[in-house]
Design a protein around this motif. Structure first.
Motif, PDB file in Angstrom:
ATOM      1  N   ALA A 114       0.958  -1.359   0.000  1.00  0.00           N
ATOM      2  CA  ALA A 114       0.079   0.157   0.064  1.00  0.00           C
ATOM      3  C   ALA A 114       0.800   1.233   0.137  1.00  0.00           C
ATOM      4  CB  ALA A 114      -0.853  -0.180   1.274  1.00  0.00           C
ATOM      5  N   ILE A 115       1.822   1.290   0.484  1.00  0.00           N
ATOM      6  CA  ILE A 115       2.853   2.410   0.725  1.00  0.00           C
ATOM      7  C   ILE A 115       3.292   2.562  -0.581  1.00  0.00           C
ATOM      8  CG2 ILE A 115       4.999   3.373   1.724  1.00  0.00           C
ATOM      9  CD1 ILE A 115       4.207   1.804   4.374  1.00  0.00           C
ATOM     10  N   SER A 116       3.739   1.722  -1.146  1.00  0.00           N
ATOM     11  CA  SER A 116       4.339   1.625  -2.584  1.00  0.00           C
ATOM     12  C   SER A 116       3.190   2.219  -3.663  1.00  0.00           C
ATOM     13  CB  SER A 116       4.966   0.406  -2.935  1.00  0.00           C
ATOM     14  OG  SER A 116       5.971  -0.016  -2.270  1.00  0.00           O
ATOM     15  N   ALA A 117       2.154   1.658  -3.389  1.00  0.00           N
ATOM     16  CA  ALA A 117       1.103   2.119  -4.352  1.00  0.00           C
ATOM     17  C   ALA A 117       0.756   3.796  -3.989  1.00  0.00           C
ATOM     18  CB  ALA A 117      -0.155   1.310  -3.942  1.00  0.00           C
ATOM     19  N   VAL A 118       0.623   4.108  -2.859  1.00  0.00           N
ATOM     20  CA  VAL A 118       0.540   5.425  -2.705  1.00  0.00           C
ATOM     21  C   VAL A 118       1.478   6.517  -3.249  1.00  0.00           C
ATOM     22  CG1 VAL A 118       0.375   7.337  -0.795  1.00  0.00           C
ATOM     23  CG2 VAL A 118      -0.881   5.247  -0.652  1.00  0.00           C
ATOM     24  N   ALA A 119       2.759   5.871  -3.108  1.00  0.00           N
ATOM     25  CA  ALA A 119       4.050   6.641  -3.708  1.00  0.00           C
ATOM     26  C   ALA A 119       4.006   6.660  -5.218  1.00  0.00           C
ATOM     27  CB  ALA A 119       5.288   5.944  -3.303  1.00  0.00           C
ATOM     28  N   ARG A 120       3.235   5.647  -5.813  1.00  0.00           N
ATOM     29  CA  ARG A 120       3.269   5.581  -7.219  1.00  0.00           C
ATOM     30  C   ARG A 120       1.611   6.504  -7.739  1.00  0.00           C
ATOM     31  NH1 ARG A 120       4.302   0.194  -6.325  1.00  0.00           N
ATOM     32  NH2 ARG A 120       2.122  -0.199  -6.933  1.00  0.00           N
ATOM     33  N   ASP A 121       1.156   7.141  -6.690  1.00  0.00           N
ATOM     34  CA  ASP A 121      -0.175   7.667  -7.100  1.00  0.00           C
ATOM     35  C   ASP A 121      -1.325   6.483  -7.736  1.00  0.00           C
ATOM     36  OD1 ASP A 121      -2.430   9.373  -7.276  1.00  0.00           O
ATOM     37  OD2 ASP A 121      -1.222  10.724  -8.540  1.00  0.00           O
ATOM     38  N   GLU A 122      -1.096   5.436  -7.252  1.00  0.00           N
ATOM     39  CA  GLU A 122      -2.143   4.299  -7.495  1.00  0.00           C
ATOM     40  C   GLU A 122      -3.077   3.950  -6.267  1.00  0.00           C
ATOM     41  OE1 GLU A 122       0.103   0.889  -8.982  1.00  0.00           O
ATOM     42  OE2 GLU A 122       1.110   2.055 -10.606  1.00  0.00           O
ATOM     43  N   LEU A 123      -3.969   4.781  -6.044  1.00  0.00           N
ATOM     44  CA  LEU A 123      -4.600   5.011  -4.761  1.00  0.00           C
ATOM     45  C   LEU A 123      -5.948   3.861  -4.975  1.00  0.00           C
ATOM     46  CD1 LEU A 123      -4.984   8.653  -3.849  1.00  0.00           C
ATOM     47  CD2 LEU A 123      -3.377   7.104  -3.186  1.00  0.00           C
ATOM     48  N   GLY A 124      -6.279   3.488  -6.128  1.00  0.00           N
ATOM     49  CA  GLY A 124      -7.189   2.460  -6.046  1.00  0.00           C
ATOM     50  C   GLY A 124      -6.782   1.057  -5.557  1.00  0.00           C
ATOM     51  N   SER A 125      -5.615   0.876  -5.944  1.00  0.00           N
ATOM     52  CA  SER A 125      -4.839  -0.303  -5.245  1.00  0.00           C
ATOM     53  C   SER A 125      -4.650  -0.233  -3.849  1.00  0.00           C
ATOM     54  CB  SER A 125      -3.506  -0.805  -5.952  1.00  0.00           C
ATOM     55  OG  SER A 125      -4.089  -1.081  -7.561  1.00  0.00           O
ATOM     56  N   ALA A 126      -4.073   0.826  -3.487  1.00  0.00           N
ATOM     57  CA  ALA A 126      -4.044   1.352  -2.113  1.00  0.00           C
ATOM     58  C   ALA A 126      -4.958   1.089  -1.159  1.00  0.00           C
ATOM     59  CB  ALA A 126      -3.287   2.542  -1.860  1.00  0.00           C
ATOM     60  N   PHE A 127      -6.140   1.638  -1.530  1.00  0.00           N
ATOM     61  CA  PHE A 127      -7.148   1.345  -0.798  1.00  0.00           C
ATOM     62  C   PHE A 127      -7.824   0.234  -0.474  1.00  0.00           C
ATOM     63  CE2 PHE A 127      -8.793   5.609  -3.008  1.00  0.00           C
ATOM     64  CZ  PHE A 127      -8.194   6.422  -1.872  1.00  0.00           C
ATOM     65  N   LYS A 128      -7.629  -0.880  -1.485  1.00  0.00           N
ATOM     66  CA  LYS A 128      -7.934  -2.229  -1.173  1.00  0.00           C
ATOM     67  C   LYS A 128      -7.125  -2.881   0.007  1.00  0.00           C
ATOM     68  CE  LYS A 128      -9.608  -6.280  -1.787  1.00  0.00           C
ATOM     69  NZ  LYS A 128      -9.938  -6.898  -2.853  1.00  0.00           N
ATOM     70  N   MET A 129      -5.851  -2.676  -0.231  1.00  0.00           N
ATOM     71  CA  MET A 129      -4.856  -3.196   0.652  1.00  0.00           C
ATOM     72  C   MET A 129      -5.165  -2.365   2.140  1.00  0.00           C
ATOM     73  SD  MET A 129      -1.643  -2.673  -1.939  1.00  0.00           S
ATOM     74  CE  MET A 129      -1.634  -3.573  -3.430  1.00  0.00           C
ATOM     75  N   LEU A 130      -5.212  -1.238   2.036  1.00  0.00           N
ATOM     76  CA  LEU A 130      -5.324  -0.649   3.471  1.00  0.00           C
ATOM     77  C   LEU A 130      -6.703  -1.065   4.105  1.00  0.00           C
ATOM     78  CD1 LEU A 130      -4.351   3.032   2.643  1.00  0.00           C
ATOM     79  CD2 LEU A 130      -3.124   1.342   4.038  1.00  0.00           C
ATOM     80  N   ALA A 131      -7.652  -1.417   3.524  1.00  0.00           N
ATOM     81  CA  ALA A 131      -9.057  -1.747   4.042  1.00  0.00           C
ATOM     82  C   ALA A 131      -8.787  -3.343   4.423  1.00  0.00           C
ATOM     83  CB  ALA A 131     -10.137  -1.777   3.017  1.00  0.00           C
ATOM     84  N   ARG A 132      -7.836  -3.890   3.969  1.00  0.00           N
ATOM     85  CA  ARG A 132      -7.388  -5.357   4.164  1.00  0.00           C
ATOM     86  C   ARG A 132      -6.715  -5.397   5.731  1.00  0.00           C
ATOM     87  NH1 ARG A 132      -5.372  -9.101  -0.259  1.00  0.00           N
ATOM     88  NH2 ARG A 132      -7.492  -9.073  -0.777  1.00  0.00           N
TER      89      ARG A 132
END
Length: 282
Positions: free
Chosen positions: A72-90
């Protein structure tokens, strides 16, 4: 199953599919022999099995949590928030599992714990490298927390890496800056090993997001995912405190900490302060 199928025919037919001698079985895939033989009580007390399994399963959940949190941290750094949201919810749901795990350990009474405590030596959850990596990934940086892992260079390297890397919140603020918001440089290019310091300008940035959620929907959702995450983490910490107090009272922890007094101090740690403060100032 047809109406005229006989039970013996069903057993014979299904039994033909139950020979795993030439293929991978459920136990093979999950390596259950290793997992189920990893419980080796040191005391003669019946309740030590509960204590061991509680902590082993918690470490497994934390392994998954770190897997998701790092991604999720890597996804936020890449501005890929859709992927990050799923991971953070998990991650938040995993924390809920860990909260309920304390309910099981709370069935251990003070005399039952006292029977196994002498066999624990100086071992303590305080020494969990995975938990420390989670704390660091969420921004609670403290160089003193590296010391419990100095005896294991491999574990120390993992904890050190988390300590020196930007936290989830650091990357969220860097993303806000990349999107054009006036996040101060003191909070986007800093010494990542330093504890995070609340900043009025950062709060104003988040306020601008929350005052126009339709315009900044994904950033608004990021703020709420962070809120969910810290909310779940607070519950996990609180349940830890109450369970420890219920089982050992105010005795010192086996690892040398103050026990409940130390854990209560951790309840005051706020990971994402501006996101909580803005709720008052909106």
């Amino acid at each position: 199953m047809t109406s005229n199928s006989r039970p013996e025919d069903i057993v014979r037919r299904e039994g033909a599919q139950l020979d795993f001698s030439r293929s991978m079985s459920y136990g093979d895939y999950l390596q259950l022999d290793k997992i189920l033989n990893a419980q080796q009580p040191l005391s003669p007390d019946h309740n030590e099995m509960l204590f061991i399994i509680q902590h082993q399963t918690s470490e497994l959940w934390m392994k998954l949590m770190l897997h998701e949190l790092r991604a999720a941290i890597s996804a936020v750094a890449r501005d890929e928030l859709g992927s990050a949201f799923k991971m953070l919810a998990r991650v938040s749901r995993i924390m809920e599992q860990l909260v309920h795990a304390w309910d099981v350990l709370a069935t251990m009474t003070p005399p039952e714990y006292s029977a196994i405590r002498p066999y624990l030596g100086a071992s303590s959850g305080f020494q969990s490298a995975q938990y420390r990596c989670i704390e660091f990934a969420l921004g609670n940086k403290n160089p003193e927390m590296l010391k419990p892992h100095a005896h294991r260079p491999d574990l120390l390297a993992q904890v050190q890496s988390a300590y020196e890397s930007p936290s989830l919140y650091d990357e969220a603020l860097r993303l806000l800056a990349a999107r054009g918001f006036p996040v101060p440089a003191s909070h986007t290019e800093r010494d990542w090993t330093r504890p995070y310091e609340e900043n009025a300008q950062v709060e104003q940035v988040w306020l601008s997001v929350y005052r126009a959620p339709q315009q900044h929907w994904d950033l608004y959702q990021l703020g709420e995912e962070l809120t969910d995450l810290e909310d779940a983490f607070r519950l996990w910490r609180f349940r830890h405190v109450t369970t420890v107090e219920r089982v050992i009272g105010f005795k010192r922890g086996t690892g040398g900490t103050g026990g409940v007094s130390y854990l209560r101090k951790m309840l005051d740690v706020v990971l994402f302060p501006e996101i909580w403060k803005l709720r008052t100032d909106l």
